[in-house]
Design a protein around this motif. Structure first.
Motif, PDB file in Angstrom:
ATOM      1  N   THR A  59       1.021  -1.109   0.161  1.00 31.55           N
ATOM      2  CA  THR A  59       0.104  -0.015  -0.003  1.00 31.55           C
ATOM      3  C   THR A  59       0.906   1.199   0.131  1.00 31.55           C
ATOM      4  O   THR A  59       1.897   1.303   0.797  1.00 31.55           O
ATOM      5  N   ARG A  63      -1.062   4.915  -4.866  1.00 30.58           N
ATOM      6  CA  ARG A  63      -1.967   4.119  -5.235  1.00 30.58           C
ATOM      7  C   ARG A  63      -3.505   4.232  -4.783  1.00 30.58           C
ATOM      8  O   ARG A  63      -3.787   4.876  -3.827  1.00 30.58           O
ATOM      9  N   SER A  65      -5.454   1.763  -3.655  1.00 26.88           N
ATOM     10  CA  SER A  65      -5.992   0.396  -3.151  1.00 26.88           C
ATOM     11  C   SER A  65      -4.905   0.104  -2.248  1.00 26.88           C
ATOM     12  O   SER A  65      -3.809   0.473  -2.230  1.00 26.88           O
ATOM     13  N   ARG A  67      -2.722  -3.003  -0.885  1.00 28.46           N
ATOM     14  CA  ARG A  67      -2.118  -4.045  -1.664  1.00 28.46           C
ATOM     15  C   ARG A  67      -1.133  -5.109  -0.659  1.00 28.46           C
ATOM     16  O   ARG A  67      -0.525  -4.464   0.139  1.00 28.46           O
ATOM     17  N   VAL A  86      -0.473 -10.691  -6.023  1.00 26.93           N
ATOM     18  CA  VAL A  86      -0.840  -9.408  -5.350  1.00 26.93           C
ATOM     19  C   VAL A  86      -2.303  -9.189  -5.207  1.00 26.93           C
ATOM     20  O   VAL A  86      -3.115  -9.552  -6.118  1.00 26.93           O
ATOM     21  N   CYS A  88      -5.286  -6.780  -4.398  1.00 30.60           N
ATOM     22  CA  CYS A  88      -5.476  -5.318  -4.183  1.00 30.60           C
ATOM     23  C   CYS A  88      -7.065  -5.241  -3.750  1.00 30.60           C
ATOM     24  O   CYS A  88      -7.911  -5.581  -4.522  1.00 30.60           O
ATOM     25  N   PHE A 172      -7.388   0.201  -9.137  1.00 33.77           N
ATOM     26  CA  PHE A 172      -6.266  -0.446  -8.328  1.00 33.77           C
ATOM     27  C   PHE A 172      -4.774   0.155  -8.475  1.00 33.77           C
ATOM     28  O   PHE A 172      -4.571   0.854  -7.439  1.00 33.77           O
ATOM     29  N   ASP A 173      -4.248   0.129  -9.515  1.00 31.76           N
ATOM     30  CA  ASP A 173      -2.912   0.523  -9.665  1.00 31.76           C
ATOM     31  C   ASP A 173      -2.400   0.532 -11.345  1.00 31.76           C
ATOM     32  O   ASP A 173      -2.762  -0.347 -12.193  1.00 31.76           O
TER      33      ASP A 173
END
Length: 180
Positions: A59, A63, A65, A67, A86, A88, A172-173
């Motif tokens: 995290t 980002r 989310s 993680r 991973v 998320c 998310f990312d």
């Protein structure tokens, strides 16, 4: 789509300054940090469910989310690892995703990372299943289907711009293989 537009700017020029979208995103991230203790409890619980694995927190403030990162090895220093799973959980919508990453090395230095979406290679399946089950049951979030996550959205997320920006990036990312 509406959530992505609410928290991310529509153009690069809008992303250069902290406009209303990014202000809302930063405020939402600060609010989400209030649940950091619960997230750390989740990571501790994963450690009991996956005792042969290293569990990390990915995290970060860039980002959108929380993680968790599951590595199939332990040690200090960590040996070169072939893959990671991973998980998320979006701070913007009640959804999560789990994906895998495989690594290539030159000696002990990581050279490349390759993203794997469902279905994951067999070695990652069990860890991914556990992470998904626990995210869903502890946080009451739902898995975002891969085809929905791939939906293009007309927003700028960090360095990703339309038409390449997807809901995955926005929720998310935008750089999913960038993990410690």
């Amino acid at each position: 789509m509406a959530i992505a537009r609410h928290y991310w700017p529509a153009s690069v020029s809008d992303a250069d300054e902290t406009g209303p979208e990014l202000s809302r995103l930063f405020k939402r991230f600060d609010e989400a940090l209030q649940g950091l203790g619960q997230w750390h409890g989740f990571l501790d619980h994963l450690r009991t469910l996956l005792p042969g694995f290293s569990i990390g927190d990915g995290t970060g403030p860039t980002r959108c989310s929380f993680r968790c990162i599951v590595y199939p090895a332990k040690g200090d220093p960590m040996p070169p690892i072939p893959w990671a799973v991973v998980g998320c959980m979006s701070i913007l919508a009640p959804v999560f995703t789990v994906y895998g990453i495989t690594f290539e090395y030159e000696g002990r230095k990581r050279r490349a990372a390759l993203l794997h979406l469902a279905p994951l290679p067999g070695t990652m399946e069990e860890a991914a299943r556990i992470v998904a089950r626990e995210l869903e049951s502890r946080f009451h979030v739902s898995a975002l289907p891969r085809e929905v996550a791939a939906t293009p959205v007309p927003v700028v997320v960090e360095w990703t711009q339309p038409p390449r920006t997807t809901l995955f990036d926005a929720l998310f990312d935008s750089d999913p293989t960038n993990i410690p």
